[in-house]
Design a protein around this motif. Structure first.
Motif, short mmCIF file in Angstrom:
data_model
loop_
_atom_site.label_atom_id
_atom_site.label_comp_id
_atom_site.label_asym_id
_atom_site.label_seq_id
_atom_site.Cartn_x
_atom_site.Cartn_y
_atom_site.Cartn_z
N GLY A 1 123.93 -100.31 28.84
CA GLY A 1 124.63 -99.33 28.01
C GLY A 1 123.85 -98.97 26.76
O GLY A 1 123.88 -97.82 26.31
N ALA A 2 123.16 -99.95 26.17
CA ALA A 2 122.34 -99.66 24.99
C ALA A 2 121.22 -98.68 25.31
O ALA A 2 120.93 -97.77 24.52
N VAL A 3 120.60 -98.86 26.46
CA VAL A 3 119.53 -97.92 26.86
C VAL A 3 120.11 -96.53 27.10
O VAL A 3 119.53 -95.51 26.68
N LEU A 4 121.26 -96.44 27.75
CA LEU A 4 121.89 -95.14 27.98
C LEU A 4 122.25 -94.47 26.66
O LEU A 4 122.14 -93.24 26.53
N GLY A 5 122.65 -95.29 25.68
CA GLY A 5 122.97 -94.71 24.38
C GLY A 5 121.74 -94.19 23.66
O GLY A 5 121.79 -93.15 22.98
N VAL A 6 120.62 -94.91 23.79
CA VAL A 6 119.39 -94.49 23.10
C VAL A 6 118.78 -93.26 23.76
O VAL A 6 118.27 -92.36 23.07
N LEU A 7 118.80 -93.20 25.09
CA LEU A 7 118.16 -92.10 25.82
C LEU A 7 119.16 -91.06 26.30
O LEU A 7 118.84 -90.25 27.18
N GLY A 8 120.35 -91.08 25.76
CA GLY A 8 121.41 -90.24 26.31
C GLY A 8 121.59 -88.89 25.66
O GLY A 8 122.59 -88.21 25.92
N ARG A 9 120.65 -88.46 24.81
CA ARG A 9 120.81 -87.14 24.20
C ARG A 9 120.64 -86.05 25.24
O ARG A 9 119.73 -86.11 26.09
N PRO A 10 121.48 -85.01 25.20
CA PRO A 10 121.41 -83.96 26.24
C PRO A 10 120.06 -83.25 26.30
O PRO A 10 119.63 -82.83 27.37
N ASP A 11 119.41 -83.09 25.14
CA ASP A 11 118.15 -82.35 25.14
C ASP A 11 116.95 -83.19 25.57
O ASP A 11 115.82 -82.70 25.65
N GLY A 12 117.15 -84.51 25.82
CA GLY A 12 116.07 -85.36 26.30
C GLY A 12 115.10 -85.80 25.23
O GLY A 12 114.04 -86.33 25.56
N THR A 13 115.42 -85.60 23.96
CA THR A 13 114.54 -86.05 22.87
C THR A 13 114.94 -87.46 22.46
O THR A 13 116.12 -87.82 22.46
N VAL A 14 113.93 -88.26 22.08
CA VAL A 14 114.17 -89.65 21.69
C VAL A 14 113.43 -89.91 20.39
O VAL A 14 112.19 -89.77 20.33
N ASN A 15 114.17 -90.28 19.37
CA ASN A 15 113.58 -90.71 18.10
C ASN A 15 113.13 -92.16 18.27
O ASN A 15 113.96 -93.06 18.44
N LEU A 16 111.82 -92.39 18.23
CA LEU A 16 111.30 -93.73 18.51
C LEU A 16 111.80 -94.76 17.50
O LEU A 16 112.08 -95.90 17.86
N ALA A 17 111.91 -94.39 16.24
CA ALA A 17 112.37 -95.33 15.22
C ALA A 17 113.81 -95.76 15.50
O ALA A 17 114.16 -96.94 15.44
N LEU A 18 114.67 -94.78 15.83
CA LEU A 18 116.06 -95.11 16.13
C LEU A 18 116.18 -95.87 17.44
O LEU A 18 117.06 -96.72 17.60
N ALA A 19 115.30 -95.56 18.41
CA ALA A 19 115.33 -96.28 19.68
C ALA A 19 115.00 -97.75 19.47
O ALA A 19 115.66 -98.64 20.04
N LEU A 20 113.96 -98.01 18.68
CA LEU A 20 113.61 -99.41 18.39
C LEU A 20 114.74 -100.11 17.66
O LEU A 20 115.06 -101.27 17.94
N LEU A 21 115.34 -99.42 16.70
CA LEU A 21 116.43 -100.03 15.94
C LEU A 21 117.63 -100.32 16.84
O LEU A 21 118.27 -101.37 16.74
N GLY A 22 117.92 -99.40 17.76
CA GLY A 22 119.07 -99.60 18.62
C GLY A 22 118.87 -100.69 19.66
O GLY A 22 119.83 -101.38 20.02
#
Length: 463
Positions: free
Chosen positions: A94-115
């Motif tokens: 679920g944490a991965v789905l939350g990090v990569l779940g933006r509709p536009d497919g963009t991922v903020n690396l800093a927020l991904a690491l934090l999450g």
């Protein structure tokens, strides 16, 4: 924590001490148990108080519902832990789905690491600080949830007693910290075991755009951070993005596809090295730490409930062989001669023989009855209801210490048999000497051996 329970199969040192602690707490709460036979079984062990306490507890737990309750609680604990760890696997996904779940497919690396690594890093630092000497071990939310769920699964009058004994044993052996560490590291290992496959699946089936975004920090900050976090994964084969890749990921336009692939593997490497690997190492360290603690398990004879057993399991009169001289045997009962006329011809009886001594004796003739083993009050009542034997051979274990109870039982048997003899098996020469003195003081005849007793039956004087 589950590993602590898994280390307690039947017969293991942890299981034996757990049984003993459960028996001690049960007797402390509801009074002493009937343990005459249990103490007699324990006295067959070497003259070591710890071994005899464990043997007594094993017999008492096996005769009542306590042993079944311990097994039930262990099974419930494993199911509860499996449920919580399954929840951790789902939480990781679920944490991965939350990090990569933006509709536009963009991922903020800093927020991904934090999450994905923020809470894990904080909890890991707290665990490392709790391992410092002098700091008490405190239960975590996960451990409290595990205990609560175990109580819901394991129901019964002794379920709470099993849990109390288990936790008391861990606390007294200072094994609570590694047990909590096993529970925590196991849960986080399950978390990353769910996160990594989900991350690989999403990155393999969807297109994502990774970028660094900041208002206050300079581009050099992300360059330093990406190289510092990626250095160890790079040593294991994961790619390390260059400064140009960092600059392209901070531009307004999207970076090329090869750069996005580099960031994908960089993220996977960071999750593996800084997430999964520390937890696996912590799991192994806590497992070894717990095993070392368990090997130091010892019975504390000064604890209430065990202090009172010292005299009974290590009697001070053991070296003398007799706790108190008894009176001379009574005269034959009136009318006993008529009873003997209706008695069977000959029989043998085992009195509290060790399990290592086979019974009935090898080569026992068919004409001689086997009365079985006499180890409890119920056995004595059964023997009293049977017709008496004219010739009776009582076989005893010389490793035990005779007492007044044994003397009273021997006298009772002698009154019902015209020809009563006692044969002592096993035991050292010193223990046999103790029995010889005991039998002599009570005027009890002793047989030299089984073959000599059979020859004694065949002599004309005893036909």
């Amino acid at each position: 924590m589950e590993s602590a329970a898994a280390l307690a199969p039947a017969g293991s040192p942890l299981h034996q001490h757990w049984q003993a602690e459960a028996v001690r707490l049960r007797e402390a709460h509801w009074g002493p148990l009937e343990d005459t036979v249990a103490c007699q079984q324990a006295l067959r062990q070497p003259a070591d108080l710890q071994q005899r306490i464990l043997a007594r507890a094993a017999w008492l737990a096996g005769q009542g519902p306590l042993q079944a309750s311990l097994r039930q609680w262990t099974t419930a604990a494993r199911w509860a832990l499996a449920a919580l760890w399954l929840g951790a696997v789902l939480a990781g996904a679920g944490a991965v789905l939350g990090v990569l779940g933006r509709p536009d497919g963009t991922v903020n690396l800093a927020l991904a690491l934090l999450g994905l690594l923020g809470l894990h890093t904080l909890m890991l630092l707290i665990w490392l600080a709790s391992c410092l000497p002098g700091l008490p071990a405190t239960g975590t939310t996960l451990s409290q949830g595990w205990l609560w769920l175990t109580r819901k699964i394991a129901r019964g009058p002794d379920a709470a007693l099993a849990a109390q004994a288990f936790l008391s044993l861990l606390s007294r052996t200072r094994a609570w910290k590694p047990a909590l560490g096993l529970f925590s590291h196991g849960a986080w290992t399950a978390f990353f075991a769910g996160a990594l496959p989900c991350l690989l699946l999403l990155l393999s089936t969807r297109s994502y755009t990774f970028y660094w975004e900041t208002t206050l920090l300079s581009p050099d900050t992300f360059l330093t951070l990406s190289h510092w976090l990626g250095s160890v994964p790079h040593a294991l084969g994961f790619p390390l993005p260059s400064g140009q890749s960092v600059a392209q990921s901070m531009a307004a336009t999207s970076a090329p596809a090869p750069v996005q692939a580099q960031w994908s593997w960089w993220l996977i490497g960071c999750l593996t090295v800084w997430g999964l690997l520390p937890r696996v190492i912590g799991l192994a360290v806590c497992g070894l730490w717990l095993r070392l603690r368990i090997r130091r398990l010892r019975i504390d004879p000064d604890l209430p409930g065990w202090l009172e057993l010292r005299e009974r399991l290590l009697p001070t009169h053991q070296a003398l062989g007799v706790d108190r001289p008894a009176g001379r045997p009574d005269a034959p009962l009136p009318g006993q001669g008529r009873a003997r006329q209706a008695a069977r011809h000959a029989a043998v009886l085992a009195y509290e023989l060790g399990a290592d001594i086979p019974w009935p004796p090898v080569g026992l003739p068919d004409a001689i009855d086997d009365l079985g083993r006499c180890d409890s009050r119920a056995d004595r009542a059964r023997i009293r209801q049977q017709p008496p034997a004219r010739h009776l051979l009582l076989v005893c274990d010389a490793r035990l210490t005779p007492d007044r109870g044994a003397a009273a039982w021997f006298n009772e048997l002698r009154h019902t048999s015209a020809d009563f003899q006692i044969l002592c098996l096993a035991g050292s020469p010193s223990r046999r000497l103790v029995w010889q003195q005991f039998l002599s003081q009570h005027a009890l005849p002793q047989a030299a051996g089984f073959d000599s007793w059979l020859a004694h039956l065949g002599s004309p004087a005893h036909d």
